[in-house]
Write an enzyme that holds these catalytic residues in place. Structure first.
Site, PDB file in Angstrom:
ATOM      1  N   ARG A   1       0.814  -1.234   0.000  1.00 32.22           N
ATOM      2  CA  ARG A   1       0.000   0.000   0.000  1.00 32.22           C
ATOM      3  C   ARG A   1       0.838   1.270   0.000  1.00 32.22           C
ATOM      4  NH1 ARG A   1      -3.080  -2.950   3.905  1.00 32.22           N
ATOM      5  NH2 ARG A   1      -4.772  -4.042   2.837  1.00 32.22           N
TER       6      ARG A   1
ATOM      7  N   LYS B   1       2.816  11.323 -11.582  1.00 29.15           N
ATOM      8  CA  LYS B   1       1.948  10.447 -12.387  1.00 29.15           C
ATOM      9  C   LYS B   1       2.700   9.144 -12.625  1.00 29.15           C
ATOM     10  CE  LYS B   1      -1.026  13.475 -15.070  1.00 29.15           C
ATOM     11  NZ  LYS B   1      -1.372  13.949 -16.430  1.00 29.15           N
TER      12      LYS B   1
ATOM     13  N   GLU C   1       8.958  17.626 -25.148  1.00 26.46           N
ATOM     14  CA  GLU C   1       8.307  17.995 -23.876  1.00 26.46           C
ATOM     15  C   GLU C   1       8.849  19.326 -23.358  1.00 26.46           C
ATOM     16  OE1 GLU C   1       5.708  16.400 -22.899  1.00 26.46           O
ATOM     17  OE2 GLU C   1       5.905  14.228 -23.155  1.00 26.46           O
TER      18      GLU C   1
ATOM     19  N   LYS D   1       6.794  22.957 -14.627  1.00 27.82           N
ATOM     20  CA  LYS D   1       5.980  21.799 -14.237  1.00 27.82           C
ATOM     21  C   LYS D   1       5.638  21.860 -12.748  1.00 27.82           C
ATOM     22  CE  LYS D   1       4.835  17.084 -14.767  1.00 27.82           C
ATOM     23  NZ  LYS D   1       4.961  15.828 -15.455  1.00 27.82           N
TER      24      LYS D   1
ATOM     25  N   GLU E   1      -4.799  16.749 -11.346  1.00 30.99           N
ATOM     26  CA  GLU E   1      -5.407  17.120 -12.636  1.00 30.99           C
ATOM     27  C   GLU E   1      -6.916  17.298 -12.560  1.00 30.99           C
ATOM     28  OE1 GLU E   1      -3.275  15.552 -16.060  1.00 30.99           O
ATOM     29  OE2 GLU E   1      -5.149  15.600 -17.176  1.00 30.99           O
TER      30      GLU E   1
ATOM     31  N   ARG F   1      -3.783  21.328 -14.509  1.00 32.88           N
ATOM     32  CA  ARG F   1      -2.687  20.423 -14.868  1.00 32.88           C
ATOM     33  C   ARG F   1      -2.868  19.858 -16.278  1.00 32.88           C
ATOM     34  NH1 ARG F   1       0.599  15.837 -11.367  1.00 32.88           N
ATOM     35  NH2 ARG F   1       1.780  15.059 -13.157  1.00 32.88           N
TER      36      ARG F   1
ATOM     37  N   ASN G   1      -0.737  18.477 -20.939  1.00 31.29           N
ATOM     38  CA  ASN G   1      -1.008  17.472 -21.974  1.00 31.29           C
ATOM     39  C   ASN G   1      -1.155  18.094 -23.358  1.00 31.29           C
ATOM     40  OD1 ASN G   1      -1.017  15.196 -20.301  1.00 31.29           O
ATOM     41  ND2 ASN G   1      -3.063  15.727 -19.588  1.00 31.29           N
TER      42      ASN G   1
ATOM     43  N   HIS H   1      -0.848  16.025 -26.471  1.00 37.23           N
ATOM     44  CA  HIS H   1      -0.900  14.614 -26.075  1.00 37.23           C
ATOM     45  C   HIS H   1      -2.164  13.895 -26.558  1.00 37.23           C
ATOM     46  CE1 HIS H   1       2.488  15.835 -23.678  1.00 37.23           C
ATOM     47  NE2 HIS H   1       2.621  14.659 -23.118  1.00 37.23           N
TER      48      HIS H   1
ATOM     49  N   HIS I   1      -1.200  10.702 -28.238  1.00 36.98           N
ATOM     50  CA  HIS I   1      -1.542   9.358 -27.747  1.00 36.98           C
ATOM     51  C   HIS I   1      -2.270   8.552 -28.822  1.00 36.98           C
ATOM     52  CE1 HIS I   1      -1.294  10.447 -23.170  1.00 36.98           C
ATOM     53  NE2 HIS I   1      -0.118  10.263 -23.720  1.00 36.98           N
TER      54      HIS I   1
ATOM     55  N   HIS J   1       7.321   8.284 -27.643  1.00 35.42           N
ATOM     56  CA  HIS J   1       6.301   9.141 -27.033  1.00 35.42           C
ATOM     57  C   HIS J   1       6.551  10.615 -27.395  1.00 35.42           C
ATOM     58  CE1 HIS J   1       3.518  10.750 -24.061  1.00 35.42           C
ATOM     59  NE2 HIS J   1       4.493  11.483 -23.578  1.00 35.42           N
TER      60      HIS J   1
HETATM   61  P1  NAD Z   1      12.220   5.261 -22.269  1.00 29.66           P
HETATM   62  O1  NAD Z   1      12.070   5.157 -20.825  1.00 29.66           O
HETATM   63  O2  NAD Z   1      11.741   4.142 -23.108  1.00 29.66           O
HETATM   64  O3  NAD Z   1      13.745   5.574 -22.603  1.00 29.66           O
HETATM   65  C1  NAD Z   1      14.123   5.730 -23.938  1.00 29.66           C
HETATM   66  C2  NAD Z   1      15.278   4.807 -24.348  1.00 29.66           C
HETATM   67  O4  NAD Z   1      16.502   5.364 -23.871  1.00 29.66           O
HETATM   68  C3  NAD Z   1      15.194   3.418 -23.758  1.00 29.66           C
HETATM   69  O5  NAD Z   1      15.672   2.493 -24.686  1.00 29.66           O
HETATM   70  C4  NAD Z   1      16.133   3.509 -22.573  1.00 29.66           C
HETATM   71  O6  NAD Z   1      16.621   2.264 -22.171  1.00 29.66           O
HETATM   72  C5  NAD Z   1      17.223   4.396 -23.113  1.00 29.66           C
HETATM   73  N1  NAD Z   1      17.981   5.159 -22.147  1.00 29.66           N
HETATM   74  C6  NAD Z   1      17.538   5.726 -21.013  1.00 29.66           C
HETATM   75  N2  NAD Z   1      18.495   6.477 -20.461  1.00 29.66           N
HETATM   76  C7  NAD Z   1      19.579   6.369 -21.245  1.00 29.66           C
HETATM   77  C8  NAD Z   1      20.883   6.908 -21.186  1.00 29.66           C
HETATM   78  N3  NAD Z   1      21.236   7.799 -20.260  1.00 29.66           N
HETATM   79  N4  NAD Z   1      21.764   6.555 -22.153  1.00 29.66           N
HETATM   80  C9  NAD Z   1      21.396   5.703 -23.145  1.00 29.66           C
HETATM   81  N5  NAD Z   1      20.161   5.187 -23.260  1.00 29.66           N
HETATM   82  C10 NAD Z   1      19.271   5.504 -22.316  1.00 29.66           C
HETATM   83  O7  NAD Z   1      11.459   6.572 -22.828  1.00 29.66           O
HETATM   84  P2  NAD Z   1      11.290   8.063 -22.259  1.00 29.66           P
HETATM   85  O8  NAD Z   1      11.180   8.913 -23.457  1.00 29.66           O
HETATM   86  O9  NAD Z   1      12.272   8.384 -21.226  1.00 29.66           O
HETATM   87  O10 NAD Z   1       9.879   7.994 -21.530  1.00 29.66           O
HETATM   88  C11 NAD Z   1       8.701   7.742 -22.242  1.00 29.66           C
HETATM   89  C12 NAD Z   1       7.669   7.249 -21.262  1.00 29.66           C
HETATM   90  O11 NAD Z   1       7.412   8.277 -20.298  1.00 29.66           O
HETATM   91  C13 NAD Z   1       6.346   6.919 -21.889  1.00 29.66           C
HETATM   92  O12 NAD Z   1       5.892   5.682 -21.416  1.00 29.66           O
HETATM   93  C14 NAD Z   1       5.429   8.030 -21.433  1.00 29.66           C
HETATM   94  O13 NAD Z   1       4.094   7.630 -21.320  1.00 29.66           O
HETATM   95  C15 NAD Z   1       6.011   8.370 -20.111  1.00 29.66           C
HETATM   96  N6  NAD Z   1       5.706   9.734 -19.654  1.00 29.66           N
HETATM   97  C16 NAD Z   1       5.217   9.874 -18.400  1.00 29.66           C
HETATM   98  C17 NAD Z   1       4.960  11.138 -17.916  1.00 29.66           C
HETATM   99  C18 NAD Z   1       4.513  11.310 -16.498  1.00 29.66           C
HETATM  100  O14 NAD Z   1       4.118  12.430 -16.121  1.00 29.66           O
HETATM  101  N7  NAD Z   1       4.575  10.280 -15.684  1.00 29.66           N
HETATM  102  C19 NAD Z   1       5.193  12.271 -18.718  1.00 29.66           C
HETATM  103  C20 NAD Z   1       5.713  12.083 -19.995  1.00 29.66           C
HETATM  104  C21 NAD Z   1       5.965  10.795 -20.465  1.00 29.66           C
HETATM  105  N1  GLY Z   2       2.976  14.870 -18.406  1.00 31.02           N
HETATM  106  C1  GLY Z   2       1.752  15.474 -18.012  1.00 31.02           C
HETATM  107  C2  GLY Z   2       1.587  15.596 -16.551  1.00 31.02           C
HETATM  108  O1  GLY Z   2       2.464  15.253 -15.787  1.00 31.02           O
HETATM  109  O2  GLY Z   2       0.564  16.026 -16.115  1.00 31.02           O
END
Ligand code: NAD
Ligand code: GLY
Length: 379
Positions: free
Chosen positions: A139, A161, A203, A245, A255, A259, A263, A266, A270, A283
């Protein structure tokens, strides 16, 4: 939507310290710092306030763990009796409930307790899964975000998130759950592939039209430095993105309203991601193209002029991101957008630019949306 009540601090690109701290202010003890700088992990001030626990689990993936896990483990080892590592399979296609269950298997096998601290070492995929696992395990256990992609440092690791994907939609199962702190070490970005860096730029660019046109001006001038991974430029961009942010999330953690402006791009983005199949476009690439579509929509609705759409499209293209939407068919777009979390009763809501530097959420008549999709897909 009412204007944001708190003043956003001025953008000050000229002044920056070796280690920057941006605070995210939330009620009931959920506030936390975001640390930004080069070679941060070796700095004692970063880890001084870690929660006390016997066990820490570093969750990473098969790409990032070989590069950085040992360094992180060595750094945090003095704070725990035991530090273990779990490397998940890499990629968006593994952002699933099954992968997250592997974290629970490991924690239970290692006799983790309620104080066990999780460290998310990786990009947004690792961060989102690990955060959700931390929210669910017993939890709720503490977790620390150690983002290693540009996208994760400027967006996904900040704001709480957490989620995994469902075959019917992205990030459909998750929780709002805040980390103890976020540690953005800029040095790790040097190993990031160019395509991933561009995804992070999407972003970053987003924050200009929704909140700060002075930052957008700065981005236009310094884009080449960012693409070349200039540490000073990265420090400015990561800090300003986190400030914006933190300013938004501080007012609307879950949100309920404002907030949603984070997006921007997005809803279309998406639809591109799920329409093509997760992982086909990154993404950030989908968000980049989605921003072009959202700018077109803002123009169609009479809010911004053509020059603004052109300006945004050019910057997004210069960042190495796609600006022409894939031809998925109008129906596919509409169907995927109706699953968007902002949709109310199946009615799609869009983040549009009301004027440069100010965003709002609104509905749009279907024929207008169809026109935008047709224009952006080149039909
Ligand atoms: P990812 O986590 O897939 O990383 C991208 C690639 O880079 C992967 O292959 C990873 O292994 C590699 N990598 C990571 N760090 C590295 C480094 N320092 N050197 C070499 N390679 C490296 O993708 P991302 O773009 O970081 O994240 C995308 C995800 O984030 C999506 O799932 C999206 O939905 C999510 N997201 C979440 C929020 C949120 O608010 N929680 C906001 C935006 C995006
Ligand atoms: N990436 C959008 C949010 O964090 O609200």
């Amino acid at each position: 939507m009412t204007p944001l009540p708190l003043p956003l601090t001025n953008f000050e690109p000229e002044t920056h310290a070796q280690i920057e701290r941006v605070d995210i202010e939330l009620p009931l003890g959920r506030s936390y710092p975001i640390w930004i700088g080069e070679h941060l992990w070796s700095s004692p001030q970063i880890w001084g306030s870690l929660p006390k626990a016997r066990l820490a689990l570093v969750v990473s993936n098969s790409v990032v763990a070989p590069l950085y896990a040992q360094q992180l483990i060595d750094t945090i080892k003095p704070h725990f009796e035991r530090v273990e590592l779990l490397a998940l399979p890499d990629g968006e296609s593994h952002k699933t409930w099954e992968t997250m269950n592997g974290i629970f298997d490991h924690l239970l096998g290692a006799l983790a307790d309620r104080k066990t601290v999780l460290f998310a070492l990786g990009g947004g995929v690792v961060g989102d899964i690990t955060g959700f696992a931390a929210a669910c395990f017993m939890r709720g256990v503490p977790f620390v975000q150690v983002p290693t992609t540009l996208l994760a440092q400027v967006d996904s690791s900040v704001g709480g998130k957490t989620a995994v994907n469902h075959p019917l939609g992205k990030n459909m199962v998750g929780a709002f759950y805040q980390p103890e702190q976020v540690v953005c070490d800029l040095s790790v970005l040097q190993s990031l592939p160019a395509r991933e860096l561009s995804a992070g730029l999407a972003e970053i660019i987003k924050y200009g039209p929704i909140a700060d046109m002075v930052f957008l001006d700065w981005l236009e001038i310094h884009l080449a430095s960012l693409i070349n991974k200039d540490p000073q430029a990265l420090a400015v961009a990561v800090k300003r993105s986190c400030e914006i942010k933190a300013w938004v999330v501080g007012q609307d953690e879950k949100e309920g309203g404002i907030r949603a402006i984070l997006n921007f791009g997005h809803t279309f983005g998406h639809a591109i991601e799920s329409g093509l199949g997760f992982g086909e476009w990154l993404h950030g690439e989908a968000v980049g193209c989605g921003m072009v579509m959202a700018c077109e929509l803002s123009h169609e609705l009479g809010w911004v002029d053509r020059a603004f759409v052109t300006r945004m499209t050019q910057l997004i293209a210069r960042a190495g991101l796609p600006t022409r939407a894939p031809s998925l068919g109008v129906q596919t777009y509409l169907e995927h957008m109706s699953h968007d979390k902002k949709a109310v009763g199946g009615e799609i809501q869009f983040v549009v630019i009301k004027q440069p530097g100010e965003a709002m959420v609104c509905k749009a008549a279907q024929e207008v949306v169809v026109r935008v999709i047709e224009k952006c897909t080149g039909h």
